[in-house]
Design a protein around this motif. Sequence first.
Motif, PDB file in Angstrom:
ATOM      1  N   MET A 107     -16.403  -4.356  -8.145  1.00  0.00           N
ATOM      2  CA  MET A 107     -15.656  -5.022  -7.075  1.00  0.00           C
ATOM      3  C   MET A 107     -14.582  -4.076  -6.531  1.00  0.00           C
ATOM      4  N   ALA A 108     -14.496  -4.039  -5.202  1.00  0.00           N
ATOM      5  CA  ALA A 108     -13.447  -3.234  -4.578  1.00  0.00           C
ATOM      6  C   ALA A 108     -12.092  -3.897  -4.811  1.00  0.00           C
ATOM      7  N   THR A 109     -11.049  -3.079  -4.861  1.00  0.00           N
ATOM      8  CA  THR A 109      -9.696  -3.576  -5.091  1.00  0.00           C
ATOM      9  C   THR A 109      -8.777  -3.127  -3.962  1.00  0.00           C
ATOM     10  N   MET A 110      -7.553  -3.669  -3.960  1.00  0.00           N
ATOM     11  CA  MET A 110      -6.567  -3.241  -2.977  1.00  0.00           C
ATOM     12  C   MET A 110      -6.195  -1.780  -3.178  1.00  0.00           C
ATOM     13  N   GLU A 111      -6.276  -1.313  -4.442  1.00  0.00           N
ATOM     14  CA  GLU A 111      -6.021   0.108  -4.701  1.00  0.00           C
ATOM     15  C   GLU A 111      -7.044   0.993  -3.988  1.00  0.00           C
ATOM     16  N   ASP A 112      -8.308   0.543  -3.950  1.00  0.00           N
ATOM     17  CA  ASP A 112      -9.355   1.297  -3.253  1.00  0.00           C
ATOM     18  C   ASP A 112      -9.045   1.406  -1.758  1.00  0.00           C
ATOM     19  N   ILE A 113      -8.595   0.298  -1.189  1.00  0.00           N
ATOM     20  CA  ILE A 113      -8.261   0.292   0.237  1.00  0.00           C
ATOM     21  C   ILE A 113      -7.068   1.208   0.501  1.00  0.00           C
ATOM     22  N   ALA A 114      -6.052   1.097  -0.349  1.00  0.00           N
ATOM     23  CA  ALA A 114      -4.844   1.922  -0.190  1.00  0.00           C
ATOM     24  C   ALA A 114      -5.185   3.402  -0.293  1.00  0.00           C
ATOM     25  N   ARG A 115      -6.071   3.742  -1.243  1.00  0.00           N
ATOM     26  CA  ARG A 115      -6.450   5.140  -1.439  1.00  0.00           C
ATOM     27  C   ARG A 115      -7.198   5.671  -0.216  1.00  0.00           C
ATOM     28  N   ARG A 116      -8.073   4.863   0.351  1.00  0.00           N
ATOM     29  CA  ARG A 116      -8.831   5.286   1.531  1.00  0.00           C
ATOM     30  C   ARG A 116      -7.922   5.564   2.713  1.00  0.00           C
ATOM     31  N   LEU A 117      -6.879   4.762   2.864  1.00  0.00           N
ATOM     32  CA  LEU A 117      -5.998   4.871   4.032  1.00  0.00           C
ATOM     33  C   LEU A 117      -4.762   5.724   3.781  1.00  0.00           C
ATOM     34  N   GLY A 118      -4.500   6.059   2.511  1.00  0.00           N
ATOM     35  CA  GLY A 118      -3.314   6.839   2.207  1.00  0.00           C
ATOM     36  C   GLY A 118      -2.026   6.056   2.350  1.00  0.00           C
ATOM     37  N   ILE A 119      -2.078   4.764   2.052  1.00  0.00           N
ATOM     38  CA  ILE A 119      -0.886   3.921   2.132  1.00  0.00           C
ATOM     39  C   ILE A 119      -0.688   3.239   0.778  1.00  0.00           C
ATOM     40  N   SER A 120       0.409   2.498   0.648  1.00  0.00           N
ATOM     41  CA  SER A 120       0.704   1.855  -0.633  1.00  0.00           C
ATOM     42  C   SER A 120      -0.070   0.550  -0.789  1.00  0.00           C
ATOM     43  N   LYS A 121      -0.238   0.137  -2.049  1.00  0.00           N
ATOM     44  CA  LYS A 121      -0.907  -1.126  -2.329  1.00  0.00           C
ATOM     45  C   LYS A 121      -0.133  -2.296  -1.742  1.00  0.00           C
ATOM     46  N   SER A 122       1.193  -2.202  -1.759  1.00  0.00           N
ATOM     47  CA  SER A 122       2.002  -3.298  -1.209  1.00  0.00           C
ATOM     48  C   SER A 122       1.780  -3.449   0.295  1.00  0.00           C
ATOM     49  N   THR A 123       1.593  -2.325   0.988  1.00  0.00           N
ATOM     50  CA  THR A 123       1.330  -2.392   2.432  1.00  0.00           C
ATOM     51  C   THR A 123      -0.018  -3.049   2.691  1.00  0.00           C
ATOM     52  N   VAL A 124      -1.012  -2.730   1.855  1.00  0.00           N
ATOM     53  CA  VAL A 124      -2.325  -3.365   1.982  1.00  0.00           C
ATOM     54  C   VAL A 124      -2.191  -4.869   1.783  1.00  0.00           C
ATOM     55  N   CYS A 125      -1.437  -5.245   0.765  1.00  0.00           N
ATOM     56  CA  CYS A 125      -1.240  -6.674   0.472  1.00  0.00           C
ATOM     57  C   CYS A 125      -0.577  -7.383   1.641  1.00  0.00           C
ATOM     58  N   LYS A 126       0.451  -6.757   2.210  1.00  0.00           N
ATOM     59  CA  LYS A 126       1.138  -7.366   3.353  1.00  0.00           C
ATOM     60  C   LYS A 126       0.204  -7.510   4.550  1.00  0.00           C
ATOM     61  N   ALA A 127      -0.606  -6.455   4.795  1.00  0.00           N
ATOM     62  CA  ALA A 127      -1.512  -6.493   5.946  1.00  0.00           C
ATOM     63  C   ALA A 127      -2.539  -7.611   5.802  1.00  0.00           C
ATOM     64  N   LEU A 128      -3.070  -7.778   4.596  1.00  0.00           N
ATOM     65  CA  LEU A 128      -4.074  -8.818   4.366  1.00  0.00           C
ATOM     66  C   LEU A 128      -3.478 -10.216   4.448  1.00  0.00           C
ATOM     67  N   ASN A 129      -2.150 -10.289   4.282  1.00  0.00           N
ATOM     68  CA  ASN A 129      -1.473 -11.587   4.386  1.00  0.00           C
ATOM     69  C   ASN A 129      -0.744 -11.741   5.716  1.00  0.00           C
ATOM     70  N   ASP A 130      -1.054 -10.827   6.676  1.00  0.00           N
ATOM     71  CA  ASP A 130      -0.505 -10.887   8.039  1.00  0.00           C
ATOM     72  C   ASP A 130       1.019 -10.899   8.060  1.00  0.00           C
ATOM     73  N   ALA A 131       1.629 -10.073   7.217  1.00  0.00           N
ATOM     74  CA  ALA A 131       3.089  -9.987   7.200  1.00  0.00           C
ATOM     75  C   ALA A 131       3.598  -9.424   8.529  1.00  0.00           C
ATOM     76  N   ALA A 132       4.742  -9.886   8.957  1.00  0.00           N
ATOM     77  CA  ALA A 132       5.281  -9.517  10.265  1.00  0.00           C
ATOM     78  C   ALA A 132       5.748  -8.066  10.313  1.00  0.00           C
ATOM     79  N   ASP A 133       6.074  -7.468   9.163  1.00  0.00           N
ATOM     80  CA  ASP A 133       6.600  -6.104   9.167  1.00  0.00           C
ATOM     81  C   ASP A 133       5.508  -5.034   9.053  1.00  0.00           C
ATOM     82  N   VAL A 134       4.255  -5.415   9.276  1.00  0.00           N
ATOM     83  CA  VAL A 134       3.139  -4.463   9.288  1.00  0.00           C
ATOM     84  C   VAL A 134       2.595  -4.376  10.708  1.00  0.00           C
ATOM     85  N   SER A 135       2.448  -3.171  11.210  1.00  0.00           N
ATOM     86  CA  SER A 135       1.992  -2.985  12.590  1.00  0.00           C
ATOM     87  C   SER A 135       0.558  -3.484  12.758  1.00  0.00           C
ATOM     88  N   SER A 136       0.224  -3.814  14.001  1.00  0.00           N
ATOM     89  CA  SER A 136      -1.131  -4.300  14.282  1.00  0.00           C
ATOM     90  C   SER A 136      -2.172  -3.226  14.001  1.00  0.00           C
TER      91      SER A 136
END
Length: 359
Positions: free
Chosen positions: A1-30
Amino acid sequence: MATMEDIARRLGISKSTVCKALNDAADVSSATREAVYQVAREVGYIQVSPSDAGKIALFLENMAYTSPNDYVWSIIAGFRQMAESSGYQIDVIPLDPLMQAQVMYDAYMQERGYAGALFLGLAPGDPWLQDFQVCRYPAVVWDIPVPGNPRVAQLGGDNEEAMYQVVTCLQKLGHKKIGYLSGDLNSYVNQIRYFSFFRALRKCALPSNSRLAGRSSHTSECIDKHLPRLLEEGVTAIICSQDLLAHAVMIHCQELGLQVPQDVSIVGFDDSPFCAYTVPPLASVRVDRMQLGRSGFLTLKALMDGFPLGSVLLHTELVRRKSMGRYPNKDKVTFQETQFATVEEDPAAATEAQLQFEV
């Protein structure tokens, strides 16, 4: 199973940013949010039904596509991979001029609920090429430009770059007089490659007389009429507009008693699957067809999202095989070190240079 760490590694961003993006947090750019969702679909973190995003049509005209040996098979695979990972249903639809004449492009798309389309193999004069000038539904067309409509884009390889790659490589191998054989100039690709050949010759300060090229809609005419003329001109390398023509030229040269590449080098275009198995293996220009398909979807998605792209051209690669070799420095081959006319200086070539591809 893919994880948020896999997504973060692919994009070069933090796991917390991935989590915020998947939860549509307001402080993450479109842009970041879209990138995260894209990768999440690709790696399987988000499972998307092919009906969630909509339907896309992939039209083909006069092209085989069911076998891995078919030229467009990889293009379709790359397109399908990207589209389905983004939630789109893909319908592959054979196309012909009669079908196009019976219904306009926009009406066809609306009646069947398609959001956009990729076109492979359209021919000059096809009815829908006229529709593309004013259509509302986005379309990406392989190797044919449709200027003036921000909803339609051209997709292909960079033929200007490719021709320069071939000519400069042959020049480095010692070839001083290079010929060109082409299909008829009734297609945009043939036109671009034909005139790119002369521009590449001039950039390399090589002879660019129009007699160094021949063109015909019939392979037999290229072989029987133009090939002997090129050989009489003393060319030691021949570039062909496509691989089937290059293979026919290579066989005929061998029947004439010429050795390839000892006497004459042959180079094709498109790197068809059979090129590696000819005798000798045929050198050719390649564009990554899987990447071409992926780029086709990304271009279409941009159009559907309102980005008015015009032309998307992929870099090309010259695949050097044994049909391409060094200049045969033999006494029987001589060159006249004279000033050759350029395309502009030669009246016949100047007339050809005025040709324009018309949709």
